[in-house]
Structure formats: structure tokens, C-alpha cells
Design a protein around this motif. Structure first.
Motif, mmCIF file in Angstrom:
data_model
loop_
_atom_site.group_PDB
_atom_site.id
_atom_site.type_symbol
_atom_site.label_atom_id
_atom_site.label_comp_id
_atom_site.label_asym_id
_atom_site.label_seq_id
_atom_site.Cartn_x
_atom_site.Cartn_y
_atom_site.Cartn_z
ATOM 1 N N ASP A 130 -37.750 84.746 -16.298
ATOM 2 C CA ASP A 130 -37.565 85.872 -15.379
ATOM 3 C C ASP A 130 -37.657 87.216 -16.103
ATOM 4 O O ASP A 130 -37.932 87.297 -17.310
ATOM 5 N N TYR A 131 -37.396 88.280 -15.360
ATOM 6 C CA TYR A 131 -37.616 89.633 -15.864
ATOM 7 C C TYR A 131 -36.674 90.015 -17.006
ATOM 8 O O TYR A 131 -36.919 91.002 -17.709
ATOM 9 N N ALA A 132 -35.624 89.234 -17.236
ATOM 10 C CA ALA A 132 -34.729 89.517 -18.364
ATOM 11 C C ALA A 132 -35.483 89.529 -19.696
ATOM 12 O O ALA A 132 -35.070 90.209 -20.644
ATOM 13 N N LEU A 133 -36.594 88.820 -19.780
ATOM 14 C CA LEU A 133 -37.402 88.810 -21.001
ATOM 15 C C LEU A 133 -37.959 90.189 -21.334
ATOM 16 O O LEU A 133 -38.246 90.484 -22.501
ATOM 17 N N TYR A 134 -38.082 91.038 -20.303
ATOM 18 C CA TYR A 134 -38.750 92.322 -20.482
ATOM 19 C C TYR A 134 -37.844 93.524 -20.203
ATOM 20 O O TYR A 134 -38.222 94.669 -20.460
ATOM 21 N N PHE A 135 -36.660 93.269 -19.646
ATOM 22 C CA PHE A 135 -35.839 94.351 -19.105
ATOM 23 C C PHE A 135 -35.537 95.432 -20.142
ATOM 24 O O PHE A 135 -35.651 96.631 -19.842
ATOM 25 N N LYS A 136 -35.163 95.061 -21.328
ATOM 26 C CA LYS A 136 -34.723 96.034 -22.333
ATOM 27 C C LYS A 136 -35.768 97.110 -22.593
ATOM 28 O O LYS A 136 -35.440 98.298 -22.751
ATOM 29 N N ASP A 137 -37.027 96.728 -22.628
ATOM 30 C CA ASP A 137 -38.095 97.673 -22.954
ATOM 31 C C ASP A 137 -38.792 98.256 -21.734
ATOM 32 O O ASP A 137 -39.535 99.234 -21.864
ATOM 33 N N ASP A 138 -38.555 97.671 -20.560
ATOM 34 C CA ASP A 138 -39.372 98.044 -19.400
ATOM 35 C C ASP A 138 -38.583 98.646 -18.246
ATOM 36 O O ASP A 138 -39.174 99.130 -17.282
ATOM 37 N N TRP A 139 -37.239 98.647 -18.311
ATOM 38 C CA TRP A 139 -36.446 98.969 -17.127
ATOM 39 C C TRP A 139 -36.721 100.356 -16.568
ATOM 40 O O TRP A 139 -36.674 100.556 -15.349
ATOM 41 N N LYS A 140 -37.026 101.339 -17.418
ATOM 42 C CA LYS A 140 -37.292 102.687 -16.898
ATOM 43 C C LYS A 140 -38.509 102.700 -15.984
ATOM 44 O O LYS A 140 -38.551 103.456 -15.002
ATOM 45 N N ASN A 141 -39.495 101.881 -16.295
ATOM 46 C CA ASN A 141 -40.694 101.824 -15.459
ATOM 47 C C ASN A 141 -40.366 101.382 -14.044
ATOM 48 O O ASN A 141 -40.860 101.952 -13.059
ATOM 49 N N ILE A 142 -39.526 100.334 -13.902
ATOM 50 C CA ILE A 142 -39.275 99.816 -12.559
ATOM 51 C C ILE A 142 -38.336 100.720 -11.769
ATOM 52 O O ILE A 142 -38.506 100.910 -10.564
ATOM 53 N N PHE A 143 -37.336 101.306 -12.441
ATOM 54 C CA PHE A 143 -36.428 102.183 -11.707
ATOM 55 C C PHE A 143 -37.129 103.474 -11.305
ATOM 56 O O PHE A 143 -36.912 103.997 -10.209
#
Length: 490
Positions: free
Chosen positions: A292-305
Motif C-alpha cells: 500500500d501507499y505506506a511504502l511511499y508516504f514519507k517522500d510523497d505525502w506533500k504531493n497528495i495533500f
């Protein structure tokens, strides 16, 4: 696809409303970018890779590998894709932000911020004309200003307009206005129309939820993004139909579980009058499924928010931003720090709405996490829901809360607690409409096992997968409807 030679001096972008997931995009063999999250829009400027007067090919590769969610996600390009051809001076994607800092019965002030790009090599001198149209198309306010933008730069232009005797937006009267924004230099460079509503919303523990100064109890349902037999495809009419079904069953609010919905769904909520909790993700750094998205959250979260808030902040139906659902380890300083960071980031993009999250496993050690939230969403309850509300009202007299997920079987007691405590603003059943995935949790519960086959529906919606009301929905009618029969609590 072909592009005309006459477009060679234009700017061309491609906008994907949703691709599930981890998508790489090429234009004419050139890799132009990647987008990981499957539920937020993304766009690329493809101008320099195009052939004008000849064939062009866009290729998309999707890497939806393994189990990437707890429900049915679908896969591939499941929302609209747009090719946009613009003059070098234009409004950037999601570059319009409309707020209403003053709302009174006789007058409203409308503030419009427009992000305008000059993608040319010369100074851009232009006029920006903004016209406000009512539902009949009549222009009820306008404002014009001249600006200059240096080459290859972006500037924000602010305009203030005054509207007399505004029609206010609410679930019972979803009045919409349209802001038509025109950029002119020698010719018309760009025209963008953006719908918006004028309304006030306040929430506090003493007065509850007020819209335009009027108390309202939120009759809510959680809804996943799929369209049942149509899969995850976000056909405009299918999205509108879901909103119609919810409204017809007495709902005035919906919680998007657990990701931003399609643009068409939100537009239907604006038009038909359904308040929305717009939710970003189901997980942060701690995974719930292997891929799931937890694999990417640390580096990518600003993009989705950023993508969620900038796309959705003009919708009058949206009243809360939800930063997550049932996030693990919320009693740890590390997770509390993430919550603070997410909230602070959202407020830089939109300071007009409050922040919430759906929480399970409530206990005394999660107070630091709760204090980050403006409004606390409570999923289920180990004990009676009414007892939980009573306990938290006594412990935290200024806390505003709501039932972010409730069992259908407990709806009567849950709703009576909403009516009893002003600090409890509403209740959201799991779920308003049935959905694909989490097969049979409405019958067998967790954990899901292979012997659940051939189940493929959650089997827990008030409304079934085809749009028919289930018995639990008729049960809810008895205490939601104004002319309902009084039911004894026993």
C-alpha cells in the motif's frame, strides 16, 4: 493524436484525474514523469515533446502490484484525462482559489486569487476580468485589473468583489455561483469558469454545527469510490446517481472513505446539496497491506495533500479535511509529529476549513494526537457509543466530535447520542452505499479468509450495490425523518 501547426506557439498539458497506481507517463518516447498515489490528479507540461502537424503518442504504464489496499481499487486510468492547449499567458492548473471572508444576509465579499503564468520570453501585459454569474447566468458582480508578469514566471493576482443579497449554499438550498475569469492581452488568452458557493460554517462544543447560523445535525454515511457493477470507473452520471441515492435516503453529508473522490462526485455534491468530509489516505508510514501507499508516504505525502486541497478547496460542499483513517500508533510522539506536519501544511493551502481524522482504539494515551485535530472522528466504540461521548464530553468539554464510522445495528443509540450532546455534530454509518472489497465484513467480519469465496461485496451498506435500500436504511428512516414514529430505546 494530431496537433495543428497553428498550435506550435501554445502551451500543451495533459491532466490525469486519477490513475491507479504508480503511473509513469511518456510522450513520443520521452519519459515526462511519475505519479504514485492512485486517487489524486496530476498533470505534465508536454509542449517541448510534441510534434505539431504530425502524430503524437502518449503512453502510460501502471504498476499496481500485490495487495495495495484493504478494498477494491480498480487499476489503470479510471478517471478522465484532459489534453489542454493554452496561450503562454494562462491560469495554471488549480490556480483559482475563491473564499468568502465576509458573509452577511445583505452582502458578501468574494476574494479570488488567481495564479497566472507567463511562459513566454517577453513581458506579459494583460487585463484580468472576473465576472460573477448567478444560477440564471446573470452577472451580479465584476472586477477588472491590469497586470504585468515577467517572462517565465508565475504571479498571484487578488481580486475583491462585493455581492449584494447573496443566495447562501446549504444542503437544503445548494445555491451556486460561477466565477468567469478572462485573461486578455491583444486577444483573449484564457477563460476559466469555477463554480463556488457562499456559506458560513462554525463548529464548537457548546453550539454544535451551524451552517449560515442555523443548527444542523449531520446525517452521514461513509462511501468508497467504486461504482459497484461498473467497477472503479468514475462515469459522471454514475457519480451523480450515488449522490442522488444518498440524498433520497435522508443523508445530508458523506465521508469519502478513505481517499479523495472524483471531481464529478464533488460537483454533484455541490449541485445537489451534500456536505463532504474530504479524506486523503488510509495509512501513513505504517502499512496495512503489503504493497500500500505506506511504502511511499514519507517522500510523497506533500504531493497528495497539495493535489487534494488545491483541486477541491472551491467546493462549498467540503467542510472538513481529513488527514487519515485509523492510523496506527497514534499514541507515539512520532505519529503525533506527522499529524502536526500534515495539518500545518494543509493550512498553508487552505485556512478556511478545520482538520479531522477517523480514529479507532481510543484510550487515555492518545490525547496528544487528539489535540492536533480541530474535530475528532470516532470510529465505532468498544463500549456503548453514548457512554463514549459522555466520557469524552466530561474529559474534554471543548472537544468537537462525531461518529466517523458506526455500525448499522447501533444507529438508533448512536443518533440519540448525537441529539443529546451539542459537542457531537453527527454520525456516519459504515457504509452509506455498499462497495466491492473487504468481502463479507458486514456478515462475517474480520479477518477476511479464503473460505469467504464467492463473496465479493462488503455487504454492509444502507444502500446495496445496485442502489436499492436495505432494511437497515428503512430502520434509519424511522428516527431520521421529521414525521417519524417515536421508537422506545429498549
Amino acid at each position: 493524436f494530431d496537433l495543428s501547426v497553428s498550435d506550435k506557439d501554445k502551451i500543451v498539458t495533459i491532466l490525469f484525474e486519477g490513475v491507479y497506481m504508480n503511473a509513469d507517463v511518456w510522450i513520443n518516447g520521452n519519459h515526462i514523469g511519475n505519479n504514485i498515489y492512485g486517487y489524486t490528479p496530476f498533470s505534465f507540461d508536454i509542449t517541448k515533446y510534441l510534434v505539431f502537424g504530425g502524430k503524437n503518442t502518449i503512453s502510460v504504464q501502471v504498476k499496481n502490484e500485490g495487495v495495495s489496499a484493504r478494498w477494491y481499487t480498480g487499476s489503470g486510468i479510471y478517471r478522465h484525462v484532459w489534453l489542454k492547449i493554452m496561450d503562454p499567458i494562462h491560469i495554471i492548473e488549480n490556480g483559482i482559489f475563491i473564499t468568502t471572508p465576509v458573509v452577511e444576509s445583505d452582502q458578501a465579499q468574494i476574494k479570488i486569487n488567481s495564479l497566472i503564468a507567463n511562459q513566454s520570453e517577453t513581458n506579459g501585459k494583460f487585463t484580468i476580468l472576473t465576472e460573477i454569474e448567478d444560477v440564471s447566468g446573470k452577472i451580479v458582480a465584476n472586477h477588472s485589473i491590469e497586470k504585468k508578469i515577467p517572462p517565465n514566471s508565475i504571479e498571484s493576482v487578488e481580486q475583491l468583489l462585493t455581492l449584494n443579497k447573496p443566495s447562501l449554499w446549504s444542503p437544503d438550498s445548494p445555491s451556486l455561483y460561477k466565477a468567469k475569469i478572462t485573461i486578455k492581452s491583444k486577444d483573449v488568452n484564457d477563460i476559466i469558469s469555477e463554480n463556488f458557493g457562499i456559506r458560513t460554517i462554525t463548529m464548537d462544543a457548546q453550539n454544535g454545527f451551524l451552517i449560515n447560523g442555523t443548527p444542523l445535525l449531520l446525517k452521514g454515511g461513509c462511501v468508497h469510490h467504486d461504482n459497484g457493477p461498473l467497477g472503479s470507473k468514475a462515469y459522471d452520471r454514475a457519480e451523480e446517481r450515488r449522490v442522488e441515492l444518498l440524498k433520497a435516503s435522508g443523508y445530508n453529508s458523506v465521508r469519502c472513505a478513505h481517499n479523495p473522490p472524483s471531481k464529478a462526485f464533488l460537483e454533484a455534491c455541490d449541485r445537489l446539496g451534500l456536505l463532504v468530509i474530504d479524506e486523503a489516505v488510509d495509512m501513513w508510514n505504517d502499512k496495512k497491506t503489503d504493497n500500500d501507499y505506506a511504502l511511499y508516504f514519507k517522500d510523497d505525502w506533500k504531493n497528495i495533500f497539495r493535489a487534494m486541497v488545491e483541486r477541491d478547496r472551491n467546493h462549498p460542499s467540503i467542510f472538513l479535511w481529513s488527514i487519515g483513517n485509523e492510523i496506527p500508533n497514534i499514541d507515539t510522539p512520532e505519529v503525533v509529529a506527522v499529524a502536526k506536519e500534515l495539518k500545518e501544511f494543509i493550512l498553508t493551502l487552505d485556512g478556511t476549513r478545520k482538520i479531522t481524522a477517523g480514529i479507532n482504539n481510543l484510550h487515555s494515551k492518545v490525547q496528544d494526537f487528539l489535540s492536533v485535530l480541530d474535530v475528532v472522528g470516532m470510529n465505532y466504540a468498544i463500549n456503548n457509543r453514548a457512554d463514549m461521548y459522555k466520557r469524552y464530553t466530561e474529559l474534554y468539554p471543548d472537544m468537537v466530535m462525531y461518529g466517523s464510522e458506526s455500525y448499522a445495528l447501533d444507529q438508533f443509540k448512536s443518533w440519540k447520542a448525537v441529539e443529546k450532546y451539542p459537542s457531537v455534530i453527527g454520525d456516519y454509518v459504515w457504509t452509506g452505499i455498499d462497495y466491492i472489497g473487504e468481502a463479507s465484513i458486514g456478515w462475517n467480519g474480520y479477518p477476511q479468509k479464503k473460505e469467504f469465496y464467492p463473496w465479493n461485496l462488503a455487504y454492509c451498506g444502507d444502500i446495496d450495490i445496485c442502489g436499492w435500500k436495505r432494511p437497515q436504511s428503512y430502520y434509519k428512516d424511522t428516527f431520521w425523518n421529521k414525521n417519524s414514529i417515536t421508537i422506545a430505546e429498549q
